[in-house]
Motif scaffolding. Structure first.
Motif, PDB file in Angstrom:
ATOM      1  N   ILE A   8       6.324  -3.859  -6.875  1.00 57.09           N
ATOM      2  CA  ILE A   8       7.776  -3.638  -6.955  1.00 57.09           C
ATOM      3  C   ILE A   8       8.280  -3.007  -5.654  1.00 57.09           C
ATOM      4  CG2 ILE A   8       9.580  -2.254  -8.091  1.00 57.09           C
ATOM      5  CD1 ILE A   8       7.969  -2.686 -10.734  1.00 57.09           C
ATOM      6  N   LEU A   9       7.578  -1.991  -5.182  1.00 57.12           N
ATOM      7  CA  LEU A   9       7.971  -1.322  -3.943  1.00 57.12           C
ATOM      8  C   LEU A   9       7.924  -2.273  -2.756  1.00 57.12           C
ATOM      9  CD1 LEU A   9       6.181   2.109  -4.403  1.00 57.12           C
ATOM     10  CD2 LEU A   9       8.646   1.654  -4.533  1.00 57.12           C
ATOM     11  N   SER A  10       6.917  -3.124  -2.720  1.00 53.03           N
ATOM     12  CA  SER A  10       6.810  -4.094  -1.628  1.00 53.03           C
ATOM     13  C   SER A  10       8.009  -5.034  -1.616  1.00 53.03           C
ATOM     14  CB  SER A  10       5.509  -4.890  -1.772  1.00 53.03           C
ATOM     15  OG  SER A  10       5.404  -5.823  -0.739  1.00 53.03           O
ATOM     16  N   ILE A  11       8.385  -5.527  -2.773  1.00 52.25           N
ATOM     17  CA  ILE A  11       9.550  -6.426  -2.880  1.00 52.25           C
ATOM     18  C   ILE A  11      10.816  -5.707  -2.439  1.00 52.25           C
ATOM     19  CG2 ILE A  11      11.032  -7.679  -4.513  1.00 52.25           C
ATOM     20  CD1 ILE A  11       8.352  -8.210  -6.122  1.00 52.25           C
ATOM     21  N   LEU A  12      11.020  -4.483  -2.934  1.00 55.10           N
ATOM     22  CA  LEU A  12      12.238  -3.741  -2.607  1.00 55.10           C
ATOM     23  C   LEU A  12      12.300  -3.347  -1.136  1.00 55.10           C
ATOM     24  CD1 LEU A  12      12.649  -1.521  -5.778  1.00 55.10           C
ATOM     25  CD2 LEU A  12      14.063  -3.477  -5.088  1.00 55.10           C
ATOM     26  N   GLN A  13      11.145  -3.060  -0.529  1.00 62.81           N
ATOM     27  CA  GLN A  13      11.158  -2.744   0.906  1.00 62.81           C
ATOM     28  C   GLN A  13      11.543  -3.955   1.739  1.00 62.81           C
ATOM     29  OE1 GLN A  13       8.515   0.614   2.642  1.00 62.81           O
ATOM     30  NE2 GLN A  13       7.142  -0.820   1.644  1.00 62.81           N
ATOM     31  N   GLU A  14      11.181  -5.134   1.275  1.00 63.50           N
ATOM     32  CA  GLU A  14      11.518  -6.359   1.990  1.00 63.50           C
ATOM     33  C   GLU A  14      12.990  -6.705   1.824  1.00 63.50           C
ATOM     34  OE1 GLU A  14      10.418 -11.018   1.582  1.00 63.50           O
ATOM     35  OE2 GLU A  14       8.733  -9.625   1.520  1.00 63.50           O
ATOM     36  N   ASP A  15      13.498  -6.541   0.586  1.00 60.58           N
ATOM     37  CA  ASP A  15      14.896  -6.877   0.309  1.00 60.58           C
ATOM     38  C   ASP A  15      15.337  -6.156  -0.960  1.00 60.58           C
ATOM     39  OD1 ASP A  15      17.392  -7.950  -0.220  1.00 60.58           O
ATOM     40  OD2 ASP A  15      16.723 -10.037  -0.241  1.00 60.58           O
ATOM     41  N   SER A  16      16.104  -5.081  -0.793  1.00 60.12           N
ATOM     42  CA  SER A  16      16.507  -4.274  -1.946  1.00 60.12           C
ATOM     43  C   SER A  16      17.595  -4.940  -2.796  1.00 60.12           C
ATOM     44  CB  SER A  16      16.980  -2.891  -1.501  1.00 60.12           C
ATOM     45  OG  SER A  16      18.196  -2.986  -0.793  1.00 60.12           O
ATOM     46  N   THR A  17      18.075  -6.110  -2.364  1.00 62.74           N
ATOM     47  CA  THR A  17      19.099  -6.805  -3.151  1.00 62.74           C
ATOM     48  C   THR A  17      18.508  -7.816  -4.130  1.00 62.74           C
ATOM     49  OG1 THR A  17      19.438  -8.587  -1.533  1.00 62.74           O
ATOM     50  CG2 THR A  17      20.756  -6.567  -1.248  1.00 62.74           C
ATOM     51  N   VAL A  18      17.184  -7.950  -4.157  1.00 60.99           N
ATOM     52  CA  VAL A  18      16.565  -8.883  -5.106  1.00 60.99           C
ATOM     53  C   VAL A  18      16.900  -8.409  -6.516  1.00 60.99           C
ATOM     54  CG1 VAL A  18      14.370  -9.798  -5.972  1.00 60.99           C
ATOM     55  CG2 VAL A  18      14.693  -9.470  -3.521  1.00 60.99           C
ATOM     56  N   PRO A  19      17.439  -9.297  -7.355  1.00 61.24           N
ATOM     57  CA  PRO A  19      17.792  -8.896  -8.725  1.00 61.24           C
ATOM     58  C   PRO A  19      16.559  -8.448  -9.517  1.00 61.24           C
ATOM     59  CG  PRO A  19      18.746 -11.033  -8.170  1.00 61.24           C
ATOM     60  CD  PRO A  19      17.805 -10.678  -7.066  1.00 61.24           C
ATOM     61  N   VAL A  20      16.773  -7.526 -10.426  1.00 65.26           N
ATOM     62  CA  VAL A  20      15.685  -6.992 -11.239  1.00 65.26           C
ATOM     63  C   VAL A  20      14.966  -8.115 -11.983  1.00 65.26           C
ATOM     64  CG1 VAL A  20      15.084  -5.473 -13.174  1.00 65.26           C
ATOM     65  CG2 VAL A  20      16.775  -4.739 -11.489  1.00 65.26           C
ATOM     66  N   ALA A  21      15.687  -9.088 -12.484  1.00 66.14           N
ATOM     67  CA  ALA A  21      15.051 -10.194 -13.212  1.00 66.14           C
ATOM     68  C   ALA A  21      14.072 -10.949 -12.302  1.00 66.14           C
ATOM     69  CB  ALA A  21      16.104 -11.146 -13.758  1.00 66.14           C
ATOM     70  N   GLU A  22      14.424 -11.120 -11.038  1.00 65.53           N
ATOM     71  CA  GLU A  22      13.544 -11.803 -10.088  1.00 65.53           C
ATOM     72  C   GLU A  22      12.331 -10.939  -9.761  1.00 65.53           C
ATOM     73  OE1 GLU A  22      11.814 -14.471  -7.382  1.00 65.53           O
ATOM     74  OE2 GLU A  22      13.152 -14.745  -9.083  1.00 65.53           O
ATOM     75  N   ILE A  23      12.551  -9.640  -9.576  1.00 69.45           N
ATOM     76  CA  ILE A  23      11.430  -8.727  -9.327  1.00 69.45           C
ATOM     77  C   ILE A  23      10.475  -8.771 -10.519  1.00 69.45           C
ATOM     78  CG2 ILE A  23      10.745  -6.312  -8.995  1.00 69.45           C
ATOM     79  CD1 ILE A  23      13.507  -5.894  -7.626  1.00 69.45           C
ATOM     80  N   ALA A  24      11.040  -8.698 -11.709  1.00 69.02           N
ATOM     81  CA  ALA A  24      10.225  -8.727 -12.930  1.00 69.02           C
ATOM     82  C   ALA A  24       9.383 -10.001 -12.984  1.00 69.02           C
ATOM     83  CB  ALA A  24      11.118  -8.611 -14.158  1.00 69.02           C
ATOM     84  N   ARG A  25      10.002 -11.130 -12.668  1.00 66.19           N
ATOM     85  CA  ARG A  25       9.273 -12.399 -12.683  1.00 66.19           C
ATOM     86  C   ARG A  25       8.111 -12.375 -11.695  1.00 66.19           C
ATOM     87  NH1 ARG A  25       8.451 -16.555  -9.869  1.00 66.19           N
ATOM     88  NH2 ARG A  25       9.945 -16.090  -8.222  1.00 66.19           N
ATOM     89  N   ARG A  26       8.379 -11.856 -10.502  1.00 62.04           N
ATOM     90  CA  ARG A  26       7.349 -11.838  -9.455  1.00 62.04           C
ATOM     91  C   ARG A  26       6.171 -10.925  -9.790  1.00 62.04           C
ATOM     92  NH1 ARG A  26      10.410 -11.273  -3.651  1.00 62.04           N
ATOM     93  NH2 ARG A  26      12.090 -12.757  -4.037  1.00 62.04           N
ATOM     94  N   VAL A  27       6.437  -9.855 -10.535  1.00 61.10           N
ATOM     95  CA  VAL A  27       5.356  -8.908 -10.850  1.00 61.10           C
ATOM     96  C   VAL A  27       4.777  -9.114 -12.244  1.00 61.10           C
ATOM     97  CG1 VAL A  27       6.246  -7.184  -9.242  1.00 61.10           C
ATOM     98  CG2 VAL A  27       6.852  -7.024 -11.662  1.00 61.10           C
ATOM     99  N   GLY A  28       5.330 -10.067 -13.000  1.00 58.45           N
ATOM    100  CA  GLY A  28       4.775 -10.379 -14.314  1.00 58.45           C
ATOM    101  C   GLY A  28       5.211  -9.455 -15.430  1.00 58.45           C
ATOM    102  N   LEU A  29       6.425  -8.952 -15.345  1.00 60.15           N
ATOM    103  CA  LEU A  29       6.986  -8.109 -16.407  1.00 60.15           C
ATOM    104  C   LEU A  29       8.260  -8.732 -16.933  1.00 60.15           C
ATOM    105  CD1 LEU A  29       6.818  -4.508 -14.832  1.00 60.15           C
ATOM    106  CD2 LEU A  29       5.350  -5.404 -16.637  1.00 60.15           C
ATOM    107  N   SER A  30       8.717  -8.243 -18.082  1.00 59.56           N
ATOM    108  CA  SER A  30      10.060  -8.614 -18.511  1.00 59.56           C
ATOM    109  C   SER A  30      11.040  -7.669 -17.810  1.00 59.56           C
ATOM    110  CB  SER A  30      10.190  -8.542 -20.037  1.00 59.56           C
ATOM    111  OG  SER A  30       9.931  -7.238 -20.487  1.00 59.56           O
ATOM    112  N   THR A  31      12.317  -8.006 -17.882  1.00 67.04           N
ATOM    113  CA  THR A  31      13.332  -7.289 -17.100  1.00 67.04           C
ATOM    114  C   THR A  31      13.432  -5.806 -17.451  1.00 67.04           C
ATOM    115  OG1 THR A  31      14.570  -9.338 -16.882  1.00 67.04           O
ATOM    116  CG2 THR A  31      15.765  -7.323 -16.416  1.00 67.04           C
TER     117      THR A  31
END
Length: 161
Positions: A8-31
């Motif tokens: 999660i931190l890696s994604i947010l450091q790259e782009d903090s505007t990524v929607p939570v639903a997209e972050i969740a998908r990338r890390v294998g969690l629900s929103t």
């Protein structure tokens, strides 16, 4: 903190505007569990801010100067006063107390050498400094705000949400 938090931190450091639903998908969690993790990282001050990074050329601050400062003053009162002086300079984007032959290091961004000279004159008029040495960056080879995350000790006991 576990591997999921680190992702999660890696994604947010790259782009903090990524929607939570997209972050969740990338890390294998629900929103919802993903959002809870982000909130916890913010509460714990692991995430301290979410900012926009600007192009220095487009905001007319293309010159980077590294300013090494040596002082004969080493009291807490002087440091507090000096830190207060530096806070009033928007040109100073980083400020460090150093170990070694240099006491303080500043990263200063300005439009040109004349603007740096004005900054320098204003700085030395506000506080006594023994020695100031400035070097100017000719070219930025690497720049990142992303911190390395491989050093985070992982909590093996934490279970996924």
């Amino acid at each position: 903190m576990d591997r999921t938090d680190r992702k999660i931190l890696s994604i947010l450091q790259e782009d903090s505007t990524v929607p939570v639903a997209e972050i969740a998908r990338r890390v294998g969690l629900s929103t919802t569990p993903c959002w809870r993790r982000i909130q916890k990282l913010e509460e714990d001050r692991v995430i301290t801010a979410r900012v926009a990074l600007l192009d220095p050329v487009k905001v007319n601050a293309p010159v980077t100067a590294f300013v090494s400062i040596v002082t004969s003053q080493h009291s807490q009162d002087w440091l507090t006063r000096f830190a207060g002086v530096i806070q009033d300079f928007p040109e100073v984007v980083e400020f460090y107390r150093m170990a070694g032959s240099v006491d303080y290091l500043l990263r200063v961004v300005v439009p040109d050498i004349a603007a740096y000279d004005a900054f320098y004159k204003k700085l030395i008029s506000k506080i006594e400094i023994s020695d100031v040495s400035t070097t100017f960056a000719m070219e930025q080879i690497k720049y990142t705000t992303a911190l390395p995350l491989g050093y985070i000790p992982l909590d093996k006991a934490r279970t996924s949400d």
